[in-house]
Design a protein around this motif. Sequence first.
Motif, short mmCIF file in Angstrom:
data_model
loop_
_atom_site.label_atom_id
_atom_site.label_comp_id
_atom_site.label_asym_id
_atom_site.label_seq_id
_atom_site.Cartn_x
_atom_site.Cartn_y
_atom_site.Cartn_z
N LYS A 170 2.21 1.11 16.72
CA LYS A 170 3.10 1.97 15.93
C LYS A 170 2.34 2.94 15.04
CE LYS A 170 3.63 -1.53 12.27
NZ LYS A 170 4.61 -2.34 11.50
N TYR A 171 1.04 2.67 14.80
CA TYR A 171 0.25 3.57 13.96
C TYR A 171 -0.63 4.52 14.77
CZ TYR A 171 1.49 0.35 10.16
OH TYR A 171 2.17 -0.42 9.24
N ILE A 192 -0.60 8.40 13.70
CA ILE A 192 -1.17 8.73 12.39
C ILE A 192 -2.65 8.30 12.32
CG2 ILE A 192 1.03 8.73 11.18
CD1 ILE A 192 0.40 5.97 10.10
N ASP A 193 -3.03 7.27 13.07
CA ASP A 193 -4.46 6.92 13.15
C ASP A 193 -5.24 8.08 13.77
OD1 ASP A 193 -4.18 4.44 12.01
OD2 ASP A 193 -4.28 3.31 13.87
N ALA A 241 2.98 11.42 6.82
CA ALA A 241 3.49 10.11 6.36
C ALA A 241 4.99 10.18 6.05
CB ALA A 241 2.71 9.65 5.14
N GLU A 288 2.79 4.16 5.61
CA GLU A 288 2.07 5.13 6.43
C GLU A 288 1.04 5.89 5.60
OE1 GLU A 288 4.60 7.61 8.77
OE2 GLU A 288 5.19 5.98 10.10
N ARG A 318 -1.82 3.54 5.37
CA ARG A 318 -2.52 3.44 6.66
C ARG A 318 -3.40 4.66 6.91
NH1 ARG A 318 -3.25 -0.40 10.87
NH2 ARG A 318 -4.06 0.75 12.66
N THR A 333 -7.37 4.33 7.56
CA THR A 333 -8.01 4.79 8.79
C THR A 333 -9.04 5.86 8.52
OG1 THR A 333 -6.02 4.24 10.05
CG2 THR A 333 -7.58 5.75 11.08
#
Length: 409
Positions: free
Chosen positions: A96-97, A100-101, A126, A131, A134, A138
């Motif tokens: 799910k990330y 954005i990662d 975000a 988020e 995260r 990252t």
Amino acid sequence: MRGKSKRSKTTKSSKAAQSSGKRRLIMLIVIVVLVGAFLYIGNPDIRARIDRWIGINQADSLQQKSGSDKILSKSNPKKKAPKKNEKIPKAIKPDKYALIDKYARETPDKYSHDKVILAKYLQKPAKNDIEKARLIYTWIATHIQYDDEAFNTGKEKNESAASVLARRTTNSDGFSNLFLELGLLMKLQVQKVSGHTKGYGFQKGEKFSSNHDWNAVKIGRTWQLIDVTWGGSYAETTDKGLKSTMQFDPYWFCVRPDAFIFSHLPENNSWQLAGEVISPKQYGDLPSLKESFFKMGFDARNVFRKAISGETKEFVETFDLDYPVNGAALPITKKILRGTEYNFLLESEYLENVILIDDGQQVELKREGNSYQMKYIPRGEKLQIAVKVNSFDTKFSIIAVYDIVDGGT
């Protein structure tokens, strides 16, 4: 005479018009050619399309290059199409990330030298606080290197967020400072936490003192624990001391407190968050469970309860696998009883085969969809769980090891 004169003037006027039209047409053609040449030279995408249209391929263009370019082209040949039977390892599906990662990893360097500019850039995609956290995690884990030299020499440096951004190396103090500053700029409720960890160089029985820093972020009504230092690299011992290697590990983002406490003891007990506050002695007596143990899906709350109560003193030894595996029903103790039946159940959409190795004997678990299960009675001295991920793998990877003992041992 008058009529002839009129025809003569008309002919001259027509010729002049035709000449003027030809000049305009030539000028238009020249302009089109010049514009086309400019676009062809300056725009790689347009150039590639034109080349494909007129049938120019990479081999043709290489023939027009200089001698030195020809030498380079020999060492960097045109990429070949995959072979029909080429063995391609399974790819892990994005989580799910993933998006954005990717955004954080690919942050342009021009945004990475000032914390205000960096925070503003990172928070753009975000949608919520988790988020935001995260994206910070990252970015730091993939752009900041652990400072091996400072660790090995004991040399202290300025670990402020600004200094860390300038050097791109730091220790846990700097990692947590940078996370804190970026989080505050994104309007997160974030704290820096100091304490002891059972990390690199830990020896059982050592006196506890603060040797590490991490962060806590409030998401909704719950505080989440994050260790970006451990999330960005792993450490090894060499003849020159510690050597760290950057490797992104998402596990250390928002770790369950009852799993986190096995390796992190905060100075301030209020940051334990595991439900039951433990003493330094209890923490020291807890087994040093690796992250691979909790990645296997063992219930952290149940494991914490059994460890604190003394019901279980040793837990199964586990090893990392690059692919997610859930030990849905496995014995959690390191020692299992000879002659006693146990249920072994693993779940994973990536595995091809799972076996139990009882000393030298191999027993294959029955597969049903993504589940592998067997009831088995151990008989030897050591029992191993081993898996294959790809159908073409020639060896199994061991992911868990048990000691087989007699009842009452």
